[in-house]
Design a protein around this motif. Structure first.
Motif, mmCIF file in Angstrom:
data_model
loop_
_atom_site.group_PDB
_atom_site.id
_atom_site.type_symbol
_atom_site.label_atom_id
_atom_site.label_comp_id
_atom_site.label_asym_id
_atom_site.label_seq_id
_atom_site.Cartn_x
_atom_site.Cartn_y
_atom_site.Cartn_z
ATOM 1 N N GLU A 98 3.642 -8.666 1.913
ATOM 2 C CA GLU A 98 4.265 -8.124 3.122
ATOM 3 C C GLU A 98 3.575 -6.839 3.550
ATOM 4 O O GLU A 98 3.340 -6.595 4.737
ATOM 5 C CB GLU A 98 5.752 -7.869 2.864
ATOM 6 C CG GLU A 98 6.498 -7.282 4.042
ATOM 7 C CD GLU A 98 7.959 -7.027 3.727
ATOM 8 O OE1 GLU A 98 8.568 -6.164 4.385
ATOM 9 O OE2 GLU A 98 8.507 -7.692 2.822
ATOM 10 N N ALA A 149 7.754 -13.472 3.088
ATOM 11 C CA ALA A 149 7.385 -12.055 3.051
ATOM 12 C C ALA A 149 6.578 -11.668 4.278
ATOM 13 O O ALA A 149 6.802 -10.603 4.879
ATOM 14 C CB ALA A 149 6.599 -11.759 1.773
ATOM 15 N N LYS A 201 7.879 -9.157 7.606
ATOM 16 C CA LYS A 201 7.143 -7.990 8.115
ATOM 17 C C LYS A 201 6.964 -8.104 9.632
ATOM 18 O O LYS A 201 7.154 -7.124 10.358
ATOM 19 C CB LYS A 201 5.783 -7.908 7.427
ATOM 20 C CG LYS A 201 4.896 -6.761 7.926
ATOM 21 C CD LYS A 201 5.496 -5.384 7.646
ATOM 22 C CE LYS A 201 4.545 -4.256 8.002
ATOM 23 N NZ LYS A 201 3.378 -4.193 7.089
#
Length: 298
Positions: free
Chosen positions: A52, A82, A86
């Protein structure tokens, strides 16, 4: 502890194919991947968070449009999650095309999406295809972010795959590739096993971060790289009769039933023994993931 090398387990096949674990059975591969995650010293959450953190903070996108994300070889979705989390920190509308050849993996991914409400703002499209199959039928869509995490090791033509990924990248977009470093202890063990047990294929069918950077350099594409080091607790591998240790050894060698082949088991144990450290009674083996990020600044 290191002398307990005999693992008495039921073996389901006699043929040994280095690198063939994921193709033998996606379900068994996933079980062994879970064993690997459980053995990471920093924990599973930290492992996925490291990916991320590699996603750029700002991804250019046309006003009012969805941020379009392409995931190559997405597996059961943990790394994708992940990455998407983000992207969702900055964008409310995200479209994600998932390319994954395994029906079982896609089912696992869909179940993850069903139970994880953090992904409810993402519009998914699923493509059950290999990377090679996908790029033959990809269409004209452009993506703001394309990622391939631990999936490019065994593609038929790494340069063709990277070229296809780059062509689908929108201007201003980012391409993110993550692979085990060929300079890590784990990466070097892969080379050793392939040289010993698959010598006819060792030079052609196993790709490394060096191959990715070579292609980027040859095409004049700028990029940045970073490395994340992880210690894997391999103590269970050396415990006689440990099923968890067997599965972890299979994952580390990327070979189905590696522990059932005496020569491969002995070779892997010897290598790990020489290249690991013992801390508080735990045998720790070093993994280094190299992440390469390139931006298409046209």
């Amino acid at each position: 502890m290191f002398n307990r090398e005999l693992i008495r387990l039921n073996c389901t096949q006699t043929g040994i194919e280095v690198g063939g674990l994921v193709n033998y059975s996606p379900a068994r591969y996933l079980a062994r991947f879970r064993s690997f995650l459980a053995a990471i010293e920093t924990g599973e959450e930290s492992y996925f968070q490291s990916y991320e953190l590699k996603v750029p903070d700002s991804i250019p996108c046309e006003p009012g449009a969805d941020v379009r994300v392409l995931g190559i070889g997405s597996g059961s979705g943990e790394v994708d999650r992940a990455v998407l989390q983000k992207v969702l920190q900055r964008h409310n509308r995200v479209y994600s095309r998932v390319v994954e050849p395994s029906e079982d993996m896609i089912k696992q991914y869909k179940e993850l999406v069903r139970v994880d409400t953090s992904l409810s703002a993402v519009k998914f499209e699923w493509r059950q295809q290999t990377a090679e199959e996908y790029f033959q039928t990809k269409g004209d869509a452009k993506f703001h972010l394309i990622h391939a995490i631990h999936v490019l090791y065994y593609v038929e033509d790494i340069h063709a795959t990277l070229r296809n990924m780059w062509e689908q990248l929108a201007d201003g977009g980012y391409m993110l590739v993550g692979m085990e470093s060929d300079r890590s202890d784990w990466g070097r063990m892969e080379y050793k096993l392939r040289e010993m047990f698959s010598p006819d294929e060792s030079s052609t069918s196993f790709c490394t971060p060096g191959d990715v950077k070579q292609w980027l350099d040859s095409t004049g594409i700028s990029y940045v790289t970073s490395e994340d080091e992880t210690n894997v607790n391999v103590t269970e591998c050396f415990k006689e009769g440990s099923e968890e240790g067997m599965m972890l050894l299979d994952f580390l060698t990327q070979t189905h039933d590696a522990s059932c082949d005496p020569e491969m088991r002995s070779t892997a144990f010897e290598y790990i023994r020489r290249n690991s450290s013992v801390v508080d009674g735990k045998i720790l083996f070093r993994s280094v993931t190299e992440v390469i990020v390139a931006s298409k600044n046209n």
